[in-house]
Design an enzyme around this catalytic site. Structure first.
Site, PDB file in Angstrom:
ATOM      1  N   CYS B  28      10.476  12.405   5.171  1.00 11.40           N
ATOM      2  CA  CYS B  28      11.603  12.689   6.074  1.00 11.40           C
ATOM      3  C   CYS B  28      12.891  12.245   5.627  1.00 11.40           C
ATOM      4  CB  CYS B  28      10.862  11.589   7.347  1.00 11.40           C
ATOM      5  SG  CYS B  28      12.232  10.799   8.406  1.00 11.40           S
ATOM      6  N   CYS B  31      14.982   9.490   7.038  1.00  6.81           N
ATOM      7  CA  CYS B  31      14.346   8.111   6.816  1.00  6.81           C
ATOM      8  C   CYS B  31      14.962   7.860   5.386  1.00  6.81           C
ATOM      9  CB  CYS B  31      12.926   8.166   6.739  1.00  6.81           C
ATOM     10  SG  CYS B  31      12.276   8.751   8.265  1.00  6.81           S
TER      11      CYS B  31
END
Lengths: 290, 103
Positions: B28, B31
């Site tokens: 991600c 993230c």
């Protein structure tokens, strides 16, 4: 990774003028956009109030802008920006074909006409998401609805479908793909609004109401507050002060994206101010780290 | 410091005071960007809050327990009770504000 002094997003009059001013001030520039400047310029019939270019056609104006930039050694990198992250002392710019770093950023991406669906902003991050690949793992054994705006989204749907139990794919473009398996494609459905109650997401459309564990909206245009997480908006526009500074340190905005009047010369003027403000910011940054 | 933990370790940690949980995943993008920012914030709040990083892919039960549907998600616990959550990347100043208003 090379860290540019200033990354500029957008190649309309605001972005190009910002790049020219930055170059005059001897800064390294990453200019992201379209090698043909901006459609909004090149498709204009005649512009009567641009200083020094009387009664110019949009096409000629666009040529003049690009010739000016090229003559100063400014190159345009054709890449689509997905997100700009403020990392503290620098910015990480995530693009379709790679990542870049810059000490400051100028957003000159033009006015987006995108309107969120009723309920979209309310449930964003709580059932509504813009990134299927980010959240795929959380959908193991679950169901999801994808509202898609381009054929490129079919890949994201497949990625999500590898994990999810079922994916409802609602293309908002001329669909000619071959998605299958646990992906159910329904064309000609227009989404109306989004609701989320007790762990279920509901999408009302002009036909049926769809329900799933979550909804993904994969627009081509990204709202500025999604493009730059944490950015403060002023209605549909990026909030700026007279120096074109936003609420994020080191990030500036100029042109139509900051609000009306949507005039070429106003955009170029703001591009100039934004670049000079970025230069002052870079000087401060340098002093702070010395 | 942000300590990487799994769901079994989570059961055993001392949850008194304020704990900040960062739910993320390796693939991600946002993230990955948030991790170093949270690391800096955790230094600023050393002694005031404990910071943990949780991979949602390896620890789906914990993610489910906290109702995580989108990541990155930052969950704030007070004495083990969830009091606030922020989803998506946030710049350092905003993240600091988010943590400090929950202290």
């Amino acid at each position: 990774m090379e860290r540019f002094d200033i990354a500029i997003i957008g190649t309309g009059p605001a972005g190009l003028e910002a790049a020219i001013t930055a170059k005059v001030r001897n800064k390294t520039v990453l200019l992201l956009g379209n090698k043909g400047s901006s459609d909004k310029v090149s498709k204009a019939h005649t512009i009567q109030n641009y200083l020094g270019l009387p009664n110019v056609s949009g096409e000629d104006m666009s040529k003049a802008f690009l010739a000016h930039a090229t003559s100063m050694g400014i190159e345009i990198t054709e890449d689509k920006v997905n997100a700009v992250y403020s990392m503290g002392k620098y910015f990480a710019i995530q693009c379709h074909s790679g990542d870049y770093e810059a000490s400051s950023v100028i957003v000159a991406a033009g006015m987006t006409t995108m309107k969120p669906f009723p309920g979209e902003m309310e449930f964003l991050g709580r059932g509504v998401s813009y990134c299927a690949t980010c959240d795929a793992a959380l959908y193991k054994g679950k169901t999801a609805i994808i509202i898609a705006y381009s054929a490129a989204d079919e890949e994201e749907a497949e990625f999500l479908a590898e994990r999810a139990q079922k994916v409802y794919y609602l293309p908002q473009y001329e669909y000619a793909g071959n998605l299958g398996g646990n992906i159910e494609v329904t064309c000609d459905v227009k989404p109306d609004s989004i609701a989320y109650t007790e762990g279920r997401a509901y999408l009302a459309t002009d036909k049926d109401t769809y329900t799933a564990d979550g909804i993904f909206i994969l627009r081509e245009q990204i709202a500025p507050s999604q493009l730059v997480p944490g950015l403060q908006m002023d209605g549909n526009h990026i909030g700026v002060d007279r120096s074109m500074a936003t609420n994020i340190k080191g990030l500036f905005a100029c042109g139509d994206i900051t609000g009306a009047p949507y005039q070429y010369i106003k955009a170029a003027g703001e591009g100039n101010v934004a670049a000079l403000s970025a230069v002052s910011y870079l000087n401060e940054l340098k002093k702070a780290t010395e | 410091m942000v300590k990487k933990i799994n769901q079994d370790e989570f059961k055993t940690i001392d949850k008194s005071g304020v704990s900040v949980l960062d739910f993320n995943a390796t693939w991600c993008g946002p993230c990955k960007m948030l991790a170093p920012v949270l690391e800096e914030v955790s230094e600023d709040f050393a002694g005031k809050a404990n910071f943990y990083s949780i991979d949602t892919d390896d620890n789906p039960d914990l993610a489910r327990e906290y109702g995580i549907m989108n990541i990155p998600a930052i969950v704030v616990l007070k004495d083990g009770e969830k009091v606030d959550m922020n989803v998506g990347f946030v710049p350092k100043e905003a993240l600091s504000d988010f943590v400090s208003k929950n202290l």
